[in-house]
Motif scaffolding. Sequence first.
Motif, PDB file in Angstrom:
ATOM      1  N   LYS A  68       0.844  -1.192   0.000  1.00  0.00           N
ATOM      2  CA  LYS A  68       0.000   0.000   0.000  1.00  0.00           C
ATOM      3  C   LYS A  68       0.883   1.247   0.000  1.00  0.00           C
ATOM      4  CE  LYS A  68      -3.865  -2.234   0.080  1.00  0.00           C
ATOM      5  NZ  LYS A  68      -4.696  -2.419   1.260  1.00  0.00           N
ATOM      6  N   GLY A  69       0.430   2.278  -0.749  1.00  0.00           N
ATOM      7  CA  GLY A  69       1.216   3.506  -0.845  1.00  0.00           C
ATOM      8  C   GLY A  69       0.353   4.751  -0.795  1.00  0.00           C
ATOM      9  N   SER A  70       0.844   5.814  -1.412  1.00  0.00           N
ATOM     10  CA  SER A  70       0.143   7.101  -1.354  1.00  0.00           C
ATOM     11  C   SER A  70      -1.249   7.023  -1.969  1.00  0.00           C
ATOM     12  CB  SER A  70       0.977   8.175  -2.055  1.00  0.00           C
ATOM     13  OG  SER A  70       1.228   7.805  -3.412  1.00  0.00           O
ATOM     14  N   GLU A  71      -1.424   6.175  -2.984  1.00  0.00           N
ATOM     15  CA  GLU A  71      -2.735   6.004  -3.606  1.00  0.00           C
ATOM     16  C   GLU A  71      -3.750   5.415  -2.630  1.00  0.00           C
ATOM     17  OE1 GLU A  71      -3.905   6.518  -7.055  1.00  0.00           O
ATOM     18  OE2 GLU A  71      -2.277   7.950  -6.796  1.00  0.00           O
ATOM     19  N   ASP A  72      -3.259   4.765  -1.576  1.00  0.00           N
ATOM     20  CA  ASP A  72      -4.130   4.157  -0.569  1.00  0.00           C
ATOM     21  C   ASP A  72      -4.215   5.000   0.700  1.00  0.00           C
ATOM     22  OD1 ASP A  72      -4.444   1.485  -2.036  1.00  0.00           O
ATOM     23  OD2 ASP A  72      -2.259   1.669  -1.841  1.00  0.00           O
ATOM     24  N   GLY A  73      -3.659   6.199   0.642  1.00  0.00           N
ATOM     25  CA  GLY A  73      -3.721   7.091   1.798  1.00  0.00           C
ATOM     26  C   GLY A  73      -2.589   6.921   2.791  1.00  0.00           C
ATOM     27  N   ILE A  74      -1.544   6.194   2.426  1.00  0.00           N
ATOM     28  CA  ILE A  74      -0.409   5.968   3.327  1.00  0.00           C
ATOM     29  C   ILE A  74       0.524   7.173   3.278  1.00  0.00           C
ATOM     30  CG2 ILE A  74       1.478   4.432   3.948  1.00  0.00           C
ATOM     31  CD1 ILE A  74      -1.296   3.185   4.173  1.00  0.00           C
ATOM     32  N   ARG A  75       0.984   7.573   4.480  1.00  0.00           N
ATOM     33  CA  ARG A  75       1.937   8.687   4.583  1.00  0.00           C
ATOM     34  C   ARG A  75       3.057   8.305   5.539  1.00  0.00           C
ATOM     35  NH1 ARG A  75      -0.750  12.948   7.225  1.00  0.00           N
ATOM     36  NH2 ARG A  75      -2.459  11.527   7.775  1.00  0.00           N
ATOM     37  N   GLU A  76       4.141   9.061   5.471  1.00  0.00           N
ATOM     38  CA  GLU A  76       5.260   8.822   6.389  1.00  0.00           C
ATOM     39  C   GLU A  76       4.820   9.043   7.834  1.00  0.00           C
ATOM     40  OE1 GLU A  76       8.801  10.951   5.489  1.00  0.00           O
ATOM     41  OE2 GLU A  76       8.957  10.206   3.437  1.00  0.00           O
ATOM     42  N   ASP A  77       5.472   8.322   8.749  1.00  0.00           N
ATOM     43  CA  ASP A  77       5.246   8.394  10.194  1.00  0.00           C
ATOM     44  C   ASP A  77       3.933   7.759  10.644  1.00  0.00           C
ATOM     45  OD1 ASP A  77       7.669   9.645  10.508  1.00  0.00           O
ATOM     46  OD2 ASP A  77       6.830  11.667  10.568  1.00  0.00           O
ATOM     47  N   MET A  78       3.246   7.057   9.743  1.00  0.00           N
ATOM     48  CA  MET A  78       2.071   6.310  10.182  1.00  0.00           C
ATOM     49  C   MET A  78       2.523   5.056  10.922  1.00  0.00           C
ATOM     50  SD  MET A  78      -0.726   6.617   7.115  1.00  0.00           S
ATOM     51  CE  MET A  78      -1.670   8.143   6.925  1.00  0.00           C
ATOM     52  N   ASN A  79       1.847   4.745  12.029  1.00  0.00           N
ATOM     53  CA  ASN A  79       2.189   3.574  12.841  1.00  0.00           C
ATOM     54  C   ASN A  79       1.650   2.293  12.206  1.00  0.00           C
ATOM     55  OD1 ASN A  79       2.004   5.019  16.219  1.00  0.00           O
ATOM     56  ND2 ASN A  79       2.999   5.742  14.366  1.00  0.00           N
ATOM     57  N   VAL A  80       2.432   1.226  12.344  1.00  0.00           N
ATOM     58  CA  VAL A  80       2.078  -0.057  11.728  1.00  0.00           C
ATOM     59  C   VAL A  80       1.936  -1.121  12.816  1.00  0.00           C
ATOM     60  CG1 VAL A  80       2.773  -1.820  10.066  1.00  0.00           C
ATOM     61  CG2 VAL A  80       3.313   0.596   9.630  1.00  0.00           C
ATOM     62  N   LEU A  81       0.846  -1.891  12.746  1.00  0.00           N
ATOM     63  CA  LEU A  81       0.544  -2.931  13.727  1.00  0.00           C
ATOM     64  C   LEU A  81       0.494  -4.295  13.047  1.00  0.00           C
ATOM     65  CD1 LEU A  81      -2.541  -1.143  15.371  1.00  0.00           C
ATOM     66  CD2 LEU A  81      -0.136  -0.877  16.012  1.00  0.00           C
ATOM     67  N   SER A  82       0.670  -5.322  13.866  1.00  0.00           N
ATOM     68  CA  SER A  82       0.494  -6.692  13.370  1.00  0.00           C
ATOM     69  C   SER A  82       0.239  -7.609  14.545  1.00  0.00           C
ATOM     70  CB  SER A  82       1.724  -7.175  12.608  1.00  0.00           C
ATOM     71  OG  SER A  82       1.526  -8.496  12.147  1.00  0.00           O
ATOM     72  N   GLY A  83      -0.655  -8.570  14.357  1.00  0.00           N
ATOM     73  CA  GLY A  83      -0.934  -9.508  15.432  1.00  0.00           C
ATOM     74  C   GLY A  83      -1.471  -8.811  16.654  1.00  0.00           C
ATOM     75  N   SER A  84      -0.648  -8.751  17.693  1.00  0.00           N
ATOM     76  CA  SER A  84      -1.105  -8.186  18.963  1.00  0.00           C
ATOM     77  C   SER A  84      -0.470  -6.850  19.320  1.00  0.00           C
ATOM     78  CB  SER A  84      -0.819  -9.177  20.103  1.00  0.00           C
ATOM     79  OG  SER A  84      -1.457 -10.403  19.880  1.00  0.00           O
ATOM     80  N   GLY A  85       0.406  -6.329  18.462  1.00  0.00           N
ATOM     81  CA  GLY A  85       1.078  -5.126  18.900  1.00  0.00           C
ATOM     82  C   GLY A  85       1.722  -4.288  17.820  1.00  0.00           C
ATOM     83  N   LEU A  86       2.581  -3.396  18.284  1.00  0.00           N
ATOM     84  CA  LEU A  86       3.251  -2.428  17.423  1.00  0.00           C
ATOM     85  C   LEU A  86       4.396  -3.077  16.658  1.00  0.00           C
ATOM     86  CD1 LEU A  86       3.727   0.576  16.578  1.00  0.00           C
ATOM     87  CD2 LEU A  86       5.244   0.743  18.582  1.00  0.00           C
ATOM     88  N   VAL A  87       4.432  -2.819  15.346  1.00  0.00           N
ATOM     89  CA  VAL A  87       5.516  -3.306  14.494  1.00  0.00           C
ATOM     90  C   VAL A  87       6.558  -2.227  14.271  1.00  0.00           C
ATOM     91  CG1 VAL A  87       6.124  -4.124  12.183  1.00  0.00           C
ATOM     92  CG2 VAL A  87       4.078  -4.991  13.309  1.00  0.00           C
ATOM     93  N   GLY A  88       6.100  -1.064  13.818  1.00  0.00           N
ATOM     94  CA  GLY A  88       7.047   0.000  13.499  1.00  0.00           C
ATOM     95  C   GLY A  88       6.343   1.201  12.920  1.00  0.00           C
ATOM     96  N   ILE A  89       7.027   1.889  12.015  1.00  0.00           N
ATOM     97  CA  ILE A  89       6.518   3.146  11.485  1.00  0.00           C
ATOM     98  C   ILE A  89       6.889   3.262  10.004  1.00  0.00           C
ATOM     99  CG2 ILE A  89       8.579   4.534  11.990  1.00  0.00           C
ATOM    100  CD1 ILE A  89       6.600   6.690  13.088  1.00  0.00           C
ATOM    101  N   VAL A  90       6.023   3.899   9.232  1.00  0.00           N
ATOM    102  CA  VAL A  90       6.286   4.101   7.806  1.00  0.00           C
ATOM    103  C   VAL A  90       7.374   5.144   7.635  1.00  0.00           C
ATOM    104  CG1 VAL A  90       5.302   4.830   5.597  1.00  0.00           C
ATOM    105  CG2 VAL A  90       3.920   3.450   7.172  1.00  0.00           C
TER     106      VAL A  90
END
Length: 291
Positions: A144-166
């Motif tokens: 997913k990228g800018s066409e999907d509304g993704i921007r820098e510094d957005m938080n990313v999750l997976s499973g039960s918790g925090l993964v990282g940041i865009v």
Amino acid sequence: MKTNKPNKQKKFESKYWLLAIAVICVVCMGASFFADIKSGPLRVIADYTVIPMQKGINMIGTWIGDVGENFATLKEVQKENEKLKEQNETLKMENSQLQQKSVELDRFYELYKMDQNTSDYPKVGARVIANNGSNWFTSFIIDKGSEDGIREDMNVLSGSGLVGIVTEVRKHSSTVRSIIDEVNVSAMVMTTFDQCIVSGDLKLINDGVIKFEQLPNNDNEVAVGEQIVTSNISSKYLQGLLIGYVSDVKVDSNNLTRSGYIIPAVDFKKLQEVMVITTTKQDLIDNGNQQ
């Protein structure tokens, strides 16, 4: 000059003897069908000639019939065996697909629970399509990228918790940097709100843990299993996102702070689907809704 008349004579006599025996057998066989041989010398002859021959012929016929039936049965068994092999391979493939779907459903269920637990934040799902080539997903690319509304510094999750940041956004893909990639995250203890710093460490993650430090050494007890989440004062991470669970804690030499280790809530070896929170910490600050 030598002659071979004696040999020819012997062969000639043998032929006659065979012919005589054959004639006797035929006569006896005929007699067994057309005459009453229940008693007398004909019965004796039949006992020693016709009856054994009939038994032998019957046995040979039965054996040939059994061989033919067994051969036909063997052919049928072989065909059935081939069908069963094909069915077994098909069932193996279907079972493997079902197992994969089951695992995938489990992952989606974990994402669903995460979505429910962070329902205050808008999110979009994405798939991991590449990583940096290491065993750990320290940095990876999502579909997913800018066409999907993704921007820098957005938080990313997976499973039960925090993964990282865009960290980088393209038109149809984005790069995510994990919290295990030597990143410092402002965090806090879930129950006491005491602040600490969680630090990514590629050496420690091989042992399945990440480090936390600078936790105040006060009267608030921090037990093994305590949840560590992102804090309200983090500059880029939204508040309350689960980082992991305390596995070890000790008082530092300065006697003012505590440090220890956390078992991450996310398995950084098996990332396949993630959820991106489509708002940033800066968005909340700009809107006057700092978490």
